[in-house]
Scaffold this active site. Structure first.
Site, mmCIF file in Angstrom:
data_model
loop_
_atom_site.group_PDB
_atom_site.id
_atom_site.type_symbol
_atom_site.label_atom_id
_atom_site.label_comp_id
_atom_site.label_asym_id
_atom_site.label_seq_id
_atom_site.Cartn_x
_atom_site.Cartn_y
_atom_site.Cartn_z
ATOM 1 N N ASP A 71 0.818 -1.200 0.000
ATOM 2 C CA ASP A 71 0.000 0.000 0.000
ATOM 3 C C ASP A 71 0.855 1.253 0.000
ATOM 4 O O ASP A 71 2.040 1.216 0.352
ATOM 5 C CB ASP A 71 -0.950 0.008 1.202
ATOM 6 C CG ASP A 71 -0.224 -0.116 2.535
ATOM 7 O OD1 ASP A 71 0.743 -0.890 2.613
ATOM 8 O OD2 ASP A 71 -0.616 0.568 3.503
ATOM 9 N N GLU A 135 -0.044 -1.574 5.637
ATOM 10 C CA GLU A 135 0.997 -1.136 6.583
ATOM 11 C C GLU A 135 0.825 0.310 6.991
ATOM 12 O O GLU A 135 1.056 0.665 8.153
ATOM 13 C CB GLU A 135 2.384 -1.338 5.960
ATOM 14 C CG GLU A 135 3.547 -1.128 6.926
ATOM 15 C CD GLU A 135 4.011 0.332 7.030
ATOM 16 O OE1 GLU A 135 4.764 0.664 7.973
ATOM 17 O OE2 GLU A 135 3.603 1.148 6.161
#
Length: 404
Positions: A71, A135
């Site tokens: 991400d 994350e």
């Protein structure tokens, strides 16, 4: 694999708009890529359009886990000189969202595994790739993999977050706390008929900040002190209306000596005291909560990084201006800078290690080491092509030497 193929892989990763979500498409792309080179992998669903990916080469023990997240943070398009989701090379710099944090690190890890597989390099143990979702907010992907047991037999964890030529073995914990104030709307000419939620919010934030300030002198030898920020505040709609609701988001970076529980208890105490002594109605919600991690500075992986990466670091030609900027950043952040030595350090930024190592927060064999400049989350993010290529070679050498 030739250089153009390596660039193509990074370019493809950057093209995925995995802004705080949608990592499943990246996991599927990586699975297809790894399968092309005979490396089996597993996609682990997280939620909706989010997924992790796990792959291995070698067999048996020891197990070296290498990890990167898929991400990225959001972009402000108006501030970018290029399309953030189209990798653009300018003067040896590869621009794009995630080029530094951390699709170059993820690509370098994946390519290193592929090239070791291609060359039939013997691995006397297992290299386990853990590509994670989420994350940046909550670390849901790492948390899921840890709960499913993918860390149970891991000897050493390397996360390819952007460190440049520094070895990070410790990171602070993190708390995101939303403070909510509920009042009563009224006309500004008759404030007594309402209850000003914004004013109550300001009052309680001042009390919380003052209370936490009393603990700022507490330091950890590696991580330093607590970091407290009010990063978001919302309330009110127009000048002639008493606001009926308001909220603020706190971001706090924590150390073991003044840990998450102590801070949460302190904030709750301030809220309770305020509600009991005023007509305020304050509450809090805890969002992200991760713990501080302090690894083993004398681990084998850190020793290998210092030895193997040093020649690559020595190639870098810093200009006087670059050195001046880096020294200023070092002064402001407390992170050591050197043009000649790979430094070990702790940092305020969190990593997936806080979930992966939740059962062993102290003295684990853990390091953050990956390509990237000091521009994570910034507009016009980039990584140099030289550093990207160099880290692929560094990773391959580290992986081979780790199992000797």
């Amino acid at each position: 694999m030739n250089d153009s193929e390596k660039i193509s892989i990074l370019s493809k990763l950057i093209s995925f708009k995995s802004v705080n979500g949608h990592e499943k498409a990246i996991a599927e792309y990586l699975q297809e890529l790894l399968n092309k080179y005979g490396i089996e992998s597993e996609i682990v669903p997280v939620s909706d359009d989010r997924a992790d990916l796990v792959a291995e080469i070698g067999s048996g023990t020891p197990v070296l886990a290498v990890s990167g997240h898929m991400d990225v943070v959001d972009v402000e398009l108006a501030n970018w000189k290029t399309d953030p989701f189209t990798m653009t090379e300018i003067d040896g710099k590869l621009y794009g969202r995630g080029s530094t944090d951390m699709k170059s690190g993820l690509a370098a890890l994946v390519i290193a595994l592929i090239e070791l597989k291609q060359s039939n390099t013997p691995i006397n143990g297992t290299i386990r790739l853990l590509a994670t979702a989420g994350e940046e907010v909550g670390q849901a992907g790492a948390e899921l993999l840890q709960k499913k047991g993918y860390m149970e037999n891991v000897d050493t964890l390397l996360i390819g977050e952007p460190s440049g030529y520094r070895a990070v073995y410790a990171n602070k914990g993190e708390l995101d706390i939303t403070i909510k104030s509920k009042g009563k709307a009224a006309h500004s000419s008759m404030p007594a008929l309402g209850n000003n939620a914004v004013q109550h919010l300001i009052n309680v934030l001042n009390k919380i900040q003052a209370s936490i300030k009393g603990y700022m002198d507490i330091k950890n030898d590696v991580l330093g002190g607590t970091v407290f920020n009010i990063d978001v505040i919302n309330g009110g709609t127009q000048p002639n209306a008493i606001p009926g609701s308001a909220e603020a988001v706190l971001n706090i970076r924590t150390i073991p000596e003044f840990d998450n529980k102590k801070i949460i208890d302190l904030i709750q105490s301030e809220i309770d005291q305020y509600n009991n002594s005023t007509n305020g109605n304050i509450s809090m919600e805890i969002g992200m909560e991760i713990i501080a991690i302090i690894g083993n500075v004398n681990s084998k992986i850190i020793d290998l990084i210092k030895t193997i990466a040093q020649p690559y670091m020595s190639k870098i030609k810093y200009t006087p201006e670059q050195i001046k900027v880096a020294e200023k950043q070092s002064e402001l952040t407390g992170m050591p800078f050197s043009t000649t030595e790979i430094k070990t350090m702790g940092v305020s930024g969190g990593t997936d290690a806080s979930k992966f190592l939740i059962d062993q927060p102290n003295n684990a064999n853990y390091v953050v080491f990956g390509p990237g400049e000091n521009n994570a989350h910034q507009d016009n993010e980039y990584v140099t092509k030289e550093m990207y290529f160099d880290f692929i070679e560094i990773y391959k050498k580290i992986f081979v030497e780790f199992f000797k």
